[in-house]
Design an enzyme around this catalytic site. Structure first.
Site, PDB file in Angstrom:
ATOM      1  N   ARG A 118     -95.074  69.992 -19.973  1.00  0.00           N
ATOM      2  CA  ARG A 118     -94.683  70.159 -21.306  1.00  0.00           C
ATOM      3  C   ARG A 118     -94.910  71.389 -22.242  1.00  0.00           C
ATOM      4  NH1 ARG A 118     -96.051  64.801 -20.886  1.00  0.00           N
ATOM      5  NH2 ARG A 118     -93.993  63.527 -20.476  1.00  0.00           N
ATOM      6  N   LYS A 140     -85.788  83.536 -25.605  1.00  0.00           N
ATOM      7  CA  LYS A 140     -84.673  82.996 -24.655  1.00  0.00           C
ATOM      8  C   LYS A 140     -85.003  82.990 -23.279  1.00  0.00           C
ATOM      9  CE  LYS A 140     -80.529  83.887 -27.366  1.00  0.00           C
ATOM     10  NZ  LYS A 140     -79.138  84.461 -27.382  1.00  0.00           N
ATOM     11  N   GLU A 182     -77.868  97.709 -23.080  1.00  0.00           N
ATOM     12  CA  GLU A 182     -78.330  97.125 -24.122  1.00  0.00           C
ATOM     13  C   GLU A 182     -79.102  98.075 -25.137  1.00  0.00           C
ATOM     14  OE1 GLU A 182     -77.885  93.952 -24.284  1.00  0.00           O
ATOM     15  OE2 GLU A 182     -77.990  92.919 -22.582  1.00  0.00           O
ATOM     16  N   LYS A 224     -84.500  94.116 -32.345  1.00  0.00           N
ATOM     17  CA  LYS A 224     -84.458  92.962 -31.747  1.00  0.00           C
ATOM     18  C   LYS A 224     -85.728  92.085 -32.316  1.00  0.00           C
ATOM     19  CE  LYS A 224     -83.759  89.628 -28.190  1.00  0.00           C
ATOM     20  NZ  LYS A 224     -83.333  89.425 -26.899  1.00  0.00           N
ATOM     21  N   GLU A 234     -80.737  81.414 -33.229  1.00  0.00           N
ATOM     22  CA  GLU A 234     -79.172  81.772 -33.301  1.00  0.00           C
ATOM     23  C   GLU A 234     -78.349  81.061 -34.130  1.00  0.00           C
ATOM     24  OE1 GLU A 234     -78.267  83.799 -29.416  1.00  0.00           O
ATOM     25  OE2 GLU A 234     -76.016  83.240 -29.921  1.00  0.00           O
ATOM     26  N   ARG A 238     -78.246  86.478 -35.160  1.00  0.00           N
ATOM     27  CA  ARG A 238     -78.932  86.664 -33.843  1.00  0.00           C
ATOM     28  C   ARG A 238     -77.526  86.763 -32.835  1.00  0.00           C
ATOM     29  NH1 ARG A 238     -84.015  84.531 -30.510  1.00  0.00           N
ATOM     30  NH2 ARG A 238     -83.609  85.604 -28.351  1.00  0.00           N
ATOM     31  N   ASN A 242     -75.233  89.570 -28.992  1.00  0.00           N
ATOM     32  CA  ASN A 242     -74.442  89.375 -27.898  1.00  0.00           C
ATOM     33  C   ASN A 242     -72.965  90.391 -27.905  1.00  0.00           C
ATOM     34  OD1 ASN A 242     -75.675  87.565 -26.415  1.00  0.00           O
ATOM     35  ND2 ASN A 242     -75.480  85.920 -27.834  1.00  0.00           N
ATOM     36  N   HIS A 245     -71.030  90.608 -24.714  1.00  0.00           N
ATOM     37  CA  HIS A 245     -71.615  89.581 -23.865  1.00  0.00           C
ATOM     38  C   HIS A 245     -70.476  88.380 -23.305  1.00  0.00           C
ATOM     39  CE1 HIS A 245     -75.218  91.452 -24.394  1.00  0.00           C
ATOM     40  NE2 HIS A 245     -75.848  90.982 -23.740  1.00  0.00           N
ATOM     41  N   HIS A 249     -69.974  88.405 -19.632  1.00  0.00           N
ATOM     42  CA  HIS A 249     -70.437  87.048 -18.830  1.00  0.00           C
ATOM     43  C   HIS A 249     -69.344  86.487 -18.058  1.00  0.00           C
ATOM     44  CE1 HIS A 249     -74.244  85.759 -21.621  1.00  0.00           C
ATOM     45  NE2 HIS A 249     -74.371  86.843 -20.927  1.00  0.00           N
ATOM     46  N   HIS A 262     -75.807  92.761 -15.127  1.00  0.00           N
ATOM     47  CA  HIS A 262     -75.784  92.217 -16.289  1.00  0.00           C
ATOM     48  C   HIS A 262     -75.337  93.437 -17.195  1.00  0.00           C
ATOM     49  CE1 HIS A 262     -76.083  89.812 -20.024  1.00  0.00           C
ATOM     50  NE2 HIS A 262     -76.821  90.766 -20.424  1.00  0.00           N
TER      51      HIS A 262
HETATM   52  P1  NAD Z   1     -83.414  91.965 -12.732  1.00  0.00           P
HETATM   53  O1  NAD Z   1     -84.553  91.304 -13.179  1.00  0.00           O
HETATM   54  O2  NAD Z   1     -82.481  91.478 -11.607  1.00  0.00           O
HETATM   55  O3  NAD Z   1     -84.016  93.444 -12.150  1.00  0.00           O
HETATM   56  C1  NAD Z   1     -83.280  94.323 -11.501  1.00  0.00           C
HETATM   57  C2  NAD Z   1     -83.545  94.722 -10.468  1.00  0.00           C
HETATM   58  O4  NAD Z   1     -84.676  95.783 -10.243  1.00  0.00           O
HETATM   59  C3  NAD Z   1     -84.230  93.521  -9.428  1.00  0.00           C
HETATM   60  O5  NAD Z   1     -83.807  94.103  -8.004  1.00  0.00           O
HETATM   61  C4  NAD Z   1     -85.792  93.904  -9.597  1.00  0.00           C
HETATM   62  O6  NAD Z   1     -86.586  93.414  -8.389  1.00  0.00           O
HETATM   63  C5  NAD Z   1     -85.828  95.170  -9.579  1.00  0.00           C
HETATM   64  N1  NAD Z   1     -86.964  95.788 -10.342  1.00  0.00           N
HETATM   65  C6  NAD Z   1     -87.319  95.169 -11.554  1.00  0.00           C
HETATM   66  N2  NAD Z   1     -88.649  96.101 -11.880  1.00  0.00           N
HETATM   67  C7  NAD Z   1     -88.634  97.187 -11.245  1.00  0.00           C
HETATM   68  C8  NAD Z   1     -89.310  98.349 -10.940  1.00  0.00           C
HETATM   69  N3  NAD Z   1     -90.097  98.585 -12.120  1.00  0.00           N
HETATM   70  N4  NAD Z   1     -89.324  99.137 -10.014  1.00  0.00           N
HETATM   71  C9  NAD Z   1     -88.348  99.014  -8.984  1.00  0.00           C
HETATM   72  N5  NAD Z   1     -87.442  97.939  -9.054  1.00  0.00           N
HETATM   73  C10 NAD Z   1     -87.416  96.860 -10.035  1.00  0.00           C
HETATM   74  O7  NAD Z   1     -82.309  92.358 -13.782  1.00  0.00           O
HETATM   75  P2  NAD Z   1     -82.367  92.906 -15.175  1.00  0.00           P
HETATM   76  O8  NAD Z   1     -81.551  93.748 -15.742  1.00  0.00           O
HETATM   77  O9  NAD Z   1     -84.021  93.223 -15.650  1.00  0.00           O
HETATM   78  O10 NAD Z   1     -82.342  91.245 -16.055  1.00  0.00           O
HETATM   79  C11 NAD Z   1     -81.119  90.883 -16.121  1.00  0.00           C
HETATM   80  C12 NAD Z   1     -81.439  89.534 -16.431  1.00  0.00           C
HETATM   81  O11 NAD Z   1     -81.620  89.368 -17.697  1.00  0.00           O
HETATM   82  C13 NAD Z   1     -79.908  88.496 -16.369  1.00  0.00           C
HETATM   83  O12 NAD Z   1     -80.132  87.333 -15.482  1.00  0.00           O
HETATM   84  C14 NAD Z   1     -79.637  88.295 -17.754  1.00  0.00           C
HETATM   85  O13 NAD Z   1     -78.964  87.202 -18.250  1.00  0.00           O
HETATM   86  C15 NAD Z   1     -80.958  88.429 -18.529  1.00  0.00           C
HETATM   87  N6  NAD Z   1     -81.140  88.596 -19.926  1.00  0.00           N
HETATM   88  C16 NAD Z   1     -81.868  87.535 -20.706  1.00  0.00           C
HETATM   89  C17 NAD Z   1     -82.002  88.166 -22.003  1.00  0.00           C
HETATM   90  C18 NAD Z   1     -82.681  87.125 -22.901  1.00  0.00           C
HETATM   91  O14 NAD Z   1     -82.941  87.320 -24.284  1.00  0.00           O
HETATM   92  N7  NAD Z   1     -83.526  86.305 -22.419  1.00  0.00           N
HETATM   93  C19 NAD Z   1     -81.334  89.156 -22.620  1.00  0.00           C
HETATM   94  C20 NAD Z   1     -80.494  90.088 -21.678  1.00  0.00           C
HETATM   95  C21 NAD Z   1     -80.504  89.702 -20.427  1.00  0.00           C
HETATM   96  N1  GLY Z   2     -79.935  89.150 -25.551  1.00  0.00           N
HETATM   97  C1  GLY Z   2     -79.549  88.153 -26.708  1.00  0.00           C
HETATM   98  C2  GLY Z   2     -80.693  87.367 -27.411  1.00  0.00           C
HETATM   99  O1  GLY Z   2     -81.895  87.461 -27.208  1.00  0.00           O
HETATM  100  O2  GLY Z   2     -80.327  86.760 -28.666  1.00  0.00           O
END
Ligand code: NAD
Ligand code: GLY
Length: 368
Positions: A118, A140, A182, A224, A234, A238, A242, A245, A249, A262
């Protein structure tokens, strides 16, 4: 090093930004409760940074949970692997989960931390530009569903965010560009002077100039943190984070998770949002084109994939989290630096946006 703060009352937390921070245990340790730590990472990042982070945790019982790499693994099965790892090593309620990786690892480890017994203590150590400027801040967390991106999850804030900008040296160039989408977003939605700064500094950022990266990450995280501090769940501002997005998406889901990154989908989706803002008579064609040029300078796609028809977009956009009572809401721009969330647009304008010829628009720009 720069330190920022996300202000959320008793759940406030710091963001540390700088080169070489993995070698600074004094930043991590005060945010750990208990003696047990679980580092969640993936098979790409583990050989690069796991030992370095573990070295900062001398004296703790550390479990490493190494997930498969990729957006296509952001699902229930992989989440279950995290719970398996925690239970097999008998982690108790005083465990600290550390997410070491990009947004995929961060979103899944955060969701696991929110659910395990939890809710246990959680720290974000993001290693992609995208996760450093966006996903690690704001709480998030979640996973994808075959029918929609990030459809299952929780708001769950970390205790701290530790950003070592030096980790970006191993990041593939395509991933760096995805993160820049971003970064550009913040300029477009709320910080017009930052957009001008990015136009000046894009080459330095792509060349991994550490001072430029620290400045861009800090400016992005500050934006942010401001937005999240004002609207954690949100219910208002907030949603402006997006921008692009909803279209993006739809691209990610339609192409299959991981085919378009992404950030790439966000860049093309933002061009669509800008086109729609222009069609509504809000931003000028010059403002739209300025943003397109900046996305191009960042090495990003600026047109949606050719295999997507307007009805494909409409189908995927219908399950967007900004849909309320069946009504689609979109983030659009009144001006550069001023975003709005609105459902006040006609079906004709939306259809015209979805069927616009983006390839021709970009071609025209490239030949001007
Ligand atoms: P990712 O986590 O897939 O990383 C991209 C690639 O880079 C992967 O292959 C990873 O293994 C590799 N990698 C990571 N760090 C590295 C490094 N320092 N050196 C070499 N390789 C490295 O992709 P991302 O772009 O970081 O994240 C995308 C995800 O984030 C999506 O799922 C998206 O929905 C999510 N997201 C979430 C939020 C939120 O607010 N929570 C906001 C934006 C995006
Ligand atoms: N990436 C959008 C949010 O965090 O709200």
């Amino acid at each position: 090093m720069q330190t920022l703060q996300v202000d959320l009352g008793e759940r406030s937390y710091p963001i540390y930004i700088g080169a070489g921070l993995f070698g600074r245990p004094e930043l991590l340790v005060p945010h750990i409760v208990g003696r047990q730590v679980a580092i969640v990472t993936n098979e790409t990042i583990a050989p690069l940074y796991l030992e370095e982070v573990k070295a900062a945790l001398a004296g703790y019982a550390v479990t490493s949970i190494v997930l498969p790499d990729g957006e296509s693994f952001k699902n229930w099965q992989t989440l279950q692997q995290i719970f398996d790892g925690l239970l097999e090593a008998r982690h108790d309620r005083k465990t600290t989960v550390i997410a070491l990786g990009g947004g995929v690892v961060g979103d899944m480890a955060g969701f696991a931390a929110a659910c395990y017994q939890r809710g246990v203590n959680f720290i974000q150590v993001p290693t992609t530009l995208l996760s450093q400027v966006d996903s690690s801040v704001g709480g998030k967390t979640g996973i994808n569903h075959p029918l929609g991106k990030n459809m299952v999850g929780a708001f769950y804030q970390p205790q701290a965010v530790l950003i070592d900008t030096a980790s970006l040296v191993t990041l593939p160039a395509r991933e760096l560009s995805a993160g820049l989408a971003e970064v550009i977003k913040y300029g477009l939605i709320c910080d017009a002077p930052f957009l001008a700064w990015l136009e000046e500094n894009m080459q330095a950022l792509r060349a991994l100039d550490q001072a430029a990266l620290t400045a861009a990450i800090a400016r992005s995280c500050a934006a942010k943190a401001r937005v999240v501090g004002a609207d954690e769940r949100e219910s208002g501002v907030r949603a402006t984070l997006n921008l692009g997005h909803t279209f993006g998406h739809a691209i990610e889901t339609h192409q299959g998770y991981g085919v378009w990154l992404h950030g790439e989908a966000v860049a093309a989706g933002t061009v669509m949002a800008l086109e729609m803002s222009h069609r509504l008579g809000w931003i000028s064609s010059a403002e739209r084109d300025r943003a397109i040029r900046l996305f191009q300078a960042a090495g990003l796609p600026v047109a949606p994939p050719a295999n997507m028809a307007p009805e494909d977009f409409l189908e995927h956009m219908a399950v967007d989290k900004k849909v309320i009572d069946g009504r689609l809401r979109l983030v659009l721009l009144r001006h550069i630096g001023e975003a709005v969330v609105t459902s006040e647009f006609s079906r004709e304008i939306l259809n015209a946006t979805l069927s616009a010829d983006y390839a021709a628009l970009v071609d025209r720009l490239n030949h001007q």
